[in-house]
Design a protein around this motif. Structure first.
Motif, PDB file in Angstrom:
ATOM      1  N   PRO A 112       1.008  -1.199  -0.100  1.00 29.02           N
ATOM      2  CA  PRO A 112      -0.313   0.089   0.091  1.00 29.02           C
ATOM      3  C   PRO A 112       0.836   1.200   0.220  1.00 29.02           C
ATOM      4  N   ALA A 113       0.374   2.191  -0.729  1.00 32.63           N
ATOM      5  CA  ALA A 113       1.016   3.433  -0.679  1.00 32.63           C
ATOM      6  C   ALA A 113       1.071   4.099   0.878  1.00 32.63           C
ATOM      7  N   LYS A 114       0.055   3.932   1.716  1.00 32.62           N
ATOM      8  CA  LYS A 114       0.007   4.413   3.000  1.00 32.62           C
ATOM      9  C   LYS A 114      -0.588   3.320   3.830  1.00 32.62           C
TER      10      LYS A 114
ATOM     11  N   TRP B 109      -5.135  -3.519   4.368  1.00 35.69           N
ATOM     12  CA  TRP B 109      -4.410  -3.527   3.181  1.00 35.69           C
ATOM     13  C   TRP B 109      -4.388  -4.660   2.603  1.00 35.69           C
ATOM     14  N   CYS B 110      -4.269  -6.006   3.313  1.00 36.72           N
ATOM     15  CA  CYS B 110      -4.006  -7.130   2.768  1.00 36.72           C
ATOM     16  C   CYS B 110      -5.249  -7.823   2.078  1.00 36.72           C
TER      17      CYS B 110
ATOM     18  N   MET C 299       7.687  -5.835   8.195  1.00 37.44           N
ATOM     19  CA  MET C 299       6.416  -5.440   7.397  1.00 37.44           C
ATOM     20  C   MET C 299       6.699  -5.856   5.862  1.00 37.44           C
ATOM     21  N   GLN C 300       7.955  -5.870   5.521  1.00 39.41           N
ATOM     22  CA  GLN C 300       8.363  -6.051   4.134  1.00 39.41           C
ATOM     23  C   GLN C 300       7.921  -7.402   3.694  1.00 39.41           C
ATOM     24  N   ALA C 301       8.381  -8.499   4.648  1.00 36.49           N
ATOM     25  CA  ALA C 301       8.022  -9.714   4.381  1.00 36.49           C
ATOM     26  C   ALA C 301       6.571 -10.071   4.637  1.00 36.49           C
ATOM     27  N   GLN C 302       5.686  -9.145   5.266  1.00 32.00           N
ATOM     28  CA  GLN C 302       4.516  -9.536   5.285  1.00 32.00           C
ATOM     29  C   GLN C 302       3.748  -9.177   3.930  1.00 32.00           C
ATOM     30  N   PHE C 303       4.289  -8.112   3.429  1.00 38.35           N
ATOM     31  CA  PHE C 303       3.927  -7.626   2.043  1.00 38.35           C
ATOM     32  C   PHE C 303       4.270  -9.068   0.996  1.00 38.35           C
ATOM     33  N   ALA C 304       5.257  -9.703   1.025  1.00 38.05           N
ATOM     34  CA  ALA C 304       5.866 -10.454   0.249  1.00 38.05           C
ATOM     35  C   ALA C 304       4.803 -11.541   0.548  1.00 38.05           C
ATOM     36  N   ILE C 305       4.676 -12.037   1.697  1.00 39.12           N
ATOM     37  CA  ILE C 305       3.922 -13.302   1.905  1.00 39.12           C
ATOM     38  C   ILE C 305       2.474 -13.035   1.512  1.00 39.12           C
TER      39      ILE C 305
END
Length: 392
Positions: A20-22, A31-32, A195-201
């Motif tokens: 997400p942008a924010k 956001w998920c 957080m970055q790992a959450q986005f990838a998962i």
């Protein structure tokens, strides 16, 4: 001939979820894409305890052993009885023929086995009472329905071929339902991650979910259609091929799969083209009267890419057919049972290669056209005893 990525849900993450942008407000949807408010979903998830994949895998394994009978009753509904552990390969024929001390090895392993082995787990030892089973049918329907393909001998015709196809489809459907039912648990595997790992998962899970749900919808529709054919005893669109060998292969299997390449490695269907429905085949290796058979079955038009797949196998030299079909079982089926002494006797490099094949077409590795030419070394050569096709 190509060997590029085949499954867009696995190999094209741009179709998934972008970061997400924010961050959303605490009362806004997360956001998920879960539909749950951010404060009850991913807010502060990085500070929570890490997920335990082994505990979750145990829950899924338990769920995979429970179910209701999948047989349609005479009224067009479904049998309400509890399902037993239905064998996908007959215990007293195919399984006992390769068992040693009442046990076989199986490629059907748990998530924890895959994790511990970094994606390449060894086959597990299992008793013949439990090997190749799934909660498919109640005892009555399992016994009555599959009697024509459970005896000591087989006279393959359209009805018998349909039963091989129906059982493999019910197996794949039952296991797909279990996986879909555990998607909410899978989506929490990013607990305790940055957080970055959450986005990838979540990106991977969004894509994985889309693919699963598309597949499940298609399989449910096909199951309903097959139920109608079963109740009306309509085998008109059933096509099949049986290749019988002059001895025993050291393995059995049953599965449904989508042939992407023929036996020369040529493209058959692109599973990334979602505008075209995938065309499945049923694949079984079992034995009758001491002779192994490879049985391939489908419903629909006779002359489509599935016949092309089968006829390309018939074009393989008879000297190679047994070894090629044995290797192919590792390529497409997670439901393969193996004679223990044969497996132990293989060179470690061969075992590693066959194990690696079980990951083809998963999130671990893409399918390879060149893999269609793999040969599993047999203890002694097997010749082709007979070939039967529905179109000859």
């Amino acid at each position: 001939m190509t060997e590029g990525p085949r499954n867009p849900f696995i190999y094209k993450p741009q179709l998934g979820l972008a970061p997400p942008a924010k961050m959303p407000g605490v009362n806004e949807p997360c956001w998920c894409g879960s539909g749950v408010k951010y404060k009850k979903c991913h807010r502060d998830r990085e500070s929570k305890a890490e997920a335990n994949p082994f505990a979750d895998s145990a829950k899924m394994r338990t769920a995979s052993k429970k179910g209701r009978c999948l047989h349609p009753d005479s009224g067009g509904g479904h049998c309400g009885s509890t399902a037993i552990g239905s064998h996908t390969v007959q215990k007293n024929g195919g399984l006992k023929a390769i068992a040693e001390e009442g046990h076989v090895l199986t490629t059907f392993v748990g998530f924890e086995d895959i994790q511990k082995a970094n994606g390449a787990p060894e086959p597990k030892r299992m008793g013949v009472n439990d090997a190749s089973t799934f909660p498919g049918f109640c005892n009555k329907h399992d016994t009555e329905l599959f009697a024509p393909i459970e005896g000591s001998s087989l006279n393959l015709g359209p009805k018998e071929a349909f039963l091989f196809l129906y059982r493999s489809h019910c197996l794949e459907l039952a296991r797909k339902r279990v996986v879909v039912g555990h998607l909410p648990t899978f989506k929490k595997m990013d607990s305790g991650k940055p957080m970055q790992a959450q986005f990838a998962i979540q990106d991977g899970m969004r894509a994985y979910e889309q693919g699963l749900l598309l597949s499940l919808t298609s399989m449910e529709a096909e199951k309903n259609d097959m139920d109608g054919a079963l109740l009306s005893e309509n085998w008109a669109d059933v096509h099949y091929c049986q290749v019988e060998f002059d001895g025993l292969l050291p393995l059995t299997t049953t599965c449904g799969f989508y042939p992407e390449f023929d036996w020369d490695g040529n493209d058959l269907q692109d599973l990334s083209d979602l505008s075209q429905p995938g065309l499945p085949l049923s694949f079984t290796i079992t034995s009758f009267e001491g002779y192994s058979s490879a049985i391939l079955v489908w419903r629909g038009p006779q002359d489509d890419l599935r016949k092309q797949f089968v006829t390309s196998f018939l074009g393989v030299s008879d000297a190679e057919k047994a070894g090629r079909i044995a290797a192919f079982a590792f390529e497409v089926s997670e439901n393969t049972q193996i004679k223990p002494s044969w497996w132990v006797g293989l060179p470690s490099s061969v075992r590693e290669r066959l194990i690696a094949k079980t990951a083809h077409g998963t999130i671990v590795a893409q399918p390879e056209a060149s893999a269609m030419k793999d040969v599993a070394p047999l203890t002694s050569p097997l010749a082709v005893k007979s070939v039967l096709t529905s179109w000859a």
